[in-house]
Scaffold this motif. Structure first.
Motif, PDB file in Angstrom:
ATOM      1  N   LYS A 152      11.385  89.761 149.963  1.00 48.88           N
ATOM      2  CA  LYS A 152      11.975  91.096 150.073  1.00 48.88           C
ATOM      3  C   LYS A 152      11.713  91.729 151.440  1.00 48.88           C
ATOM      4  O   LYS A 152      12.195  92.818 151.717  1.00 48.88           O
ATOM      5  N   GLY A 153      10.903  91.056 152.276  1.00 51.83           N
ATOM      6  CA  GLY A 153      10.590  91.584 153.602  1.00 51.83           C
ATOM      7  C   GLY A 153       9.336  92.443 153.648  1.00 51.83           C
ATOM      8  O   GLY A 153       9.001  93.010 154.691  1.00 51.83           O
ATOM      9  N   ASN A 154       8.648  92.523 152.514  1.00 49.84           N
ATOM     10  CA  ASN A 154       7.407  93.308 152.471  1.00 49.84           C
ATOM     11  C   ASN A 154       6.237  92.486 152.995  1.00 49.84           C
ATOM     12  O   ASN A 154       6.157  91.278 152.772  1.00 49.84           O
ATOM     13  N   ARG A 155       5.325  93.160 153.690  1.00 51.74           N
ATOM     14  CA  ARG A 155       4.131  92.487 154.191  1.00 51.74           C
ATOM     15  C   ARG A 155       3.265  92.049 153.015  1.00 51.74           C
ATOM     16  O   ARG A 155       3.050  92.810 152.076  1.00 51.74           O
ATOM     17  N   VAL A 156       2.724  90.845 153.117  1.00 50.14           N
ATOM     18  CA  VAL A 156       1.828  90.312 152.103  1.00 50.14           C
ATOM     19  C   VAL A 156       0.544  89.901 152.821  1.00 50.14           C
ATOM     20  O   VAL A 156       0.555  89.027 153.678  1.00 50.14           O
ATOM     21  N   PHE A 157      -0.551  90.549 152.460  1.00 47.24           N
ATOM     22  CA  PHE A 157      -1.828  90.337 153.133  1.00 47.24           C
ATOM     23  C   PHE A 157      -2.718  89.411 152.314  1.00 47.24           C
ATOM     24  O   PHE A 157      -2.807  89.540 151.092  1.00 47.24           O
ATOM     25  N   THR A 158      -3.401  88.510 153.005  1.00 43.63           N
ATOM     26  CA  THR A 158      -4.353  87.596 152.368  1.00 43.63           C
ATOM     27  C   THR A 158      -5.779  88.039 152.694  1.00 43.63           C
ATOM     28  O   THR A 158      -5.984  88.953 153.515  1.00 43.63           O
ATOM     29  N   GLU A 159      -6.752  87.389 152.086  1.00 43.14           N
ATOM     30  CA  GLU A 159      -8.166  87.675 152.390  1.00 43.14           C
ATOM     31  C   GLU A 159      -8.437  87.484 153.875  1.00 43.14           C
ATOM     32  O   GLU A 159      -9.135  88.274 154.498  1.00 43.14           O
ATOM     33  N   SER A 160      -7.898  86.428 154.440  1.00 47.87           N
ATOM     34  CA  SER A 160      -8.070  86.156 155.871  1.00 47.87           C
ATOM     35  C   SER A 160      -7.487  87.291 156.711  1.00 47.87           C
ATOM     36  O   SER A 160      -8.092  87.715 157.706  1.00 47.87           O
ATOM     37  N   ASP A 161      -6.327  87.796 156.300  1.00 48.25           N
ATOM     38  CA  ASP A 161      -5.707  88.931 156.999  1.00 48.25           C
ATOM     39  C   ASP A 161      -6.610  90.162 156.931  1.00 48.25           C
ATOM     40  O   ASP A 161      -6.747  90.901 157.917  1.00 48.25           O
ATOM     41  N   MET A 215      -5.762  85.484 146.773  1.00 42.54           N
ATOM     42  CA  MET A 215      -5.160  86.704 146.260  1.00 42.54           C
ATOM     43  C   MET A 215      -4.392  87.390 147.393  1.00 42.54           C
ATOM     44  O   MET A 215      -4.803  87.368 148.547  1.00 42.54           O
ATOM     45  N   ASN A 216      -3.282  88.001 147.035  1.00 45.38           N
ATOM     46  CA  ASN A 216      -2.464  88.725 148.001  1.00 45.38           C
ATOM     47  C   ASN A 216      -2.560  90.226 147.772  1.00 45.38           C
ATOM     48  O   ASN A 216      -2.766  90.684 146.643  1.00 45.38           O
ATOM     49  N   TYR A 217      -2.380  90.969 148.868  1.00 43.25           N
ATOM     50  CA  TYR A 217      -2.485  92.421 148.821  1.00 43.25           C
ATOM     51  C   TYR A 217      -1.247  93.043 149.445  1.00 43.25           C
ATOM     52  O   TYR A 217      -0.677  92.507 150.390  1.00 43.25           O
ATOM     53  N   SER A 218      -0.879  94.206 148.931  1.00 45.18           N
ATOM     54  CA  SER A 218       0.255  94.946 149.490  1.00 45.18           C
ATOM     55  C   SER A 218      -0.241  95.839 150.625  1.00 45.18           C
ATOM     56  O   SER A 218      -1.446  96.043 150.805  1.00 45.18           O
ATOM     57  N   ILE A 219       0.689  96.411 151.355  1.00 44.73           N
ATOM     58  CA  ILE A 219       0.330  97.331 152.425  1.00 44.73           C
ATOM     59  C   ILE A 219      -0.421  98.540 151.871  1.00 44.73           C
ATOM     60  O   ILE A 219      -1.346  99.056 152.508  1.00 44.73           O
ATOM     61  N   ASN A 220      -0.064  98.980 150.664  1.00 41.70           N
ATOM     62  CA  ASN A 220      -0.774 100.100 150.032  1.00 41.70           C
ATOM     63  C   ASN A 220      -2.212  99.728 149.686  1.00 41.70           C
ATOM     64  O   ASN A 220      -3.125 100.541 149.863  1.00 41.70           O
ATOM     65  N   ASP A 221      -2.408  98.496 149.204  1.00 38.64           N
ATOM     66  CA  ASP A 221      -3.762  98.012 148.905  1.00 38.64           C
ATOM     67  C   ASP A 221      -4.625  98.041 150.165  1.00 38.64           C
ATOM     68  O   ASP A 221      -5.776  98.473 150.140  1.00 38.64           O
ATOM     69  N   VAL A 222      -4.045  97.564 151.265  1.00 35.97           N
ATOM     70  CA  VAL A 222      -4.767  97.507 152.538  1.00 35.97           C
ATOM     71  C   VAL A 222      -5.081  98.913 153.031  1.00 35.97           C
ATOM     72  O   VAL A 222      -6.189  99.189 153.501  1.00 35.97           O
ATOM     73  N   ALA A 223      -4.119  99.807 152.895  1.00 38.95           N
ATOM     74  CA  ALA A 223      -4.315 101.189 153.335  1.00 38.95           C
ATOM     75  C   ALA A 223      -5.485 101.824 152.594  1.00 38.95           C
ATOM     76  O   ALA A 223      -6.350 102.457 153.212  1.00 38.95           O
ATOM     77  N   VAL A 224      -5.533 101.642 151.296  1.00 41.70           N
ATOM     78  CA  VAL A 224      -6.613 102.219 150.498  1.00 41.70           C
ATOM     79  C   VAL A 224      -7.950 101.574 150.863  1.00 41.70           C
ATOM     80  O   VAL A 224      -8.949 102.266 151.081  1.00 41.70           O
TER      81      VAL A 224
END
Length: 140
Positions: free
Chosen positions: A36-45, A1-10
């Motif tokens: 689009k140049g947006n960060r995409v975070f994984t579980e490992s990240d 699953m991937n997460y956005s920067i907003n997901d990570v922030a929360v």
């Protein structure tokens, strides 16, 4: 699953600005970007970000966190160096804990004195003693 920067922030109770700051400081070289140049975070990240937050929350300077991340990025041959860095940081944390315990003991004594039935007398006596010690040291 991937997460956005907003997901990570929360999830980590960080601001988006803080995550971008960490990225700018080189703490997130493992985070990929989408088309689009947006960060995409994984579980490992997220696991690495949790470690970064732990190190930051326990007082490790950004430069040392970057050193740790850089060692992680180099692979398993840096495990001994990472272990050394973390053990050094652990020793610093334990020193801080000891200091905090000492300070907490002093605070507890003060609180106990203030909550006692003769708090005014105790404080007045201590103030008189301190004033006398100061007067004597000024005479020397």
């Amino acid at each position: 699953m991937n997460y956005s920067i907003n997901d990570v922030a929360v999830r980590f109770k960080l601001s988006v600005h803080t995550i971008r700051f960490y990225d700018k400081k080189g703490l997130l070289p493992f985070v990929l970007r989408n088309q689009k140049g947006n960060r995409v975070f994984t579980e490992s990240d997220l696991n690495m970000i949790q470690t970064i937050c732990c190190l930051k929350d326990t007082g490790m300077p950004i430069r040392d966190i970057k050193k740790y991340i850089d060692l992680c990025m180099k692979g398993t041959e840096t495990i001994a160096l990472r272990n050394e860095l973390l053990n050094k940081h652990k020793k610093e944390i334990l020193k801080q804990i000891d200091m905090l315990k000492d300070n907490l003991s002093l605070l507890n004594l003060k609180i106990e004195a203030y909550e006692s039935s003769n708090a005014v007398e105790i404080i007045t006596e201590r103030l008189k003693k301190a004033a006398e010690e100061k007067r004597i040291s000024n005479l020397k």
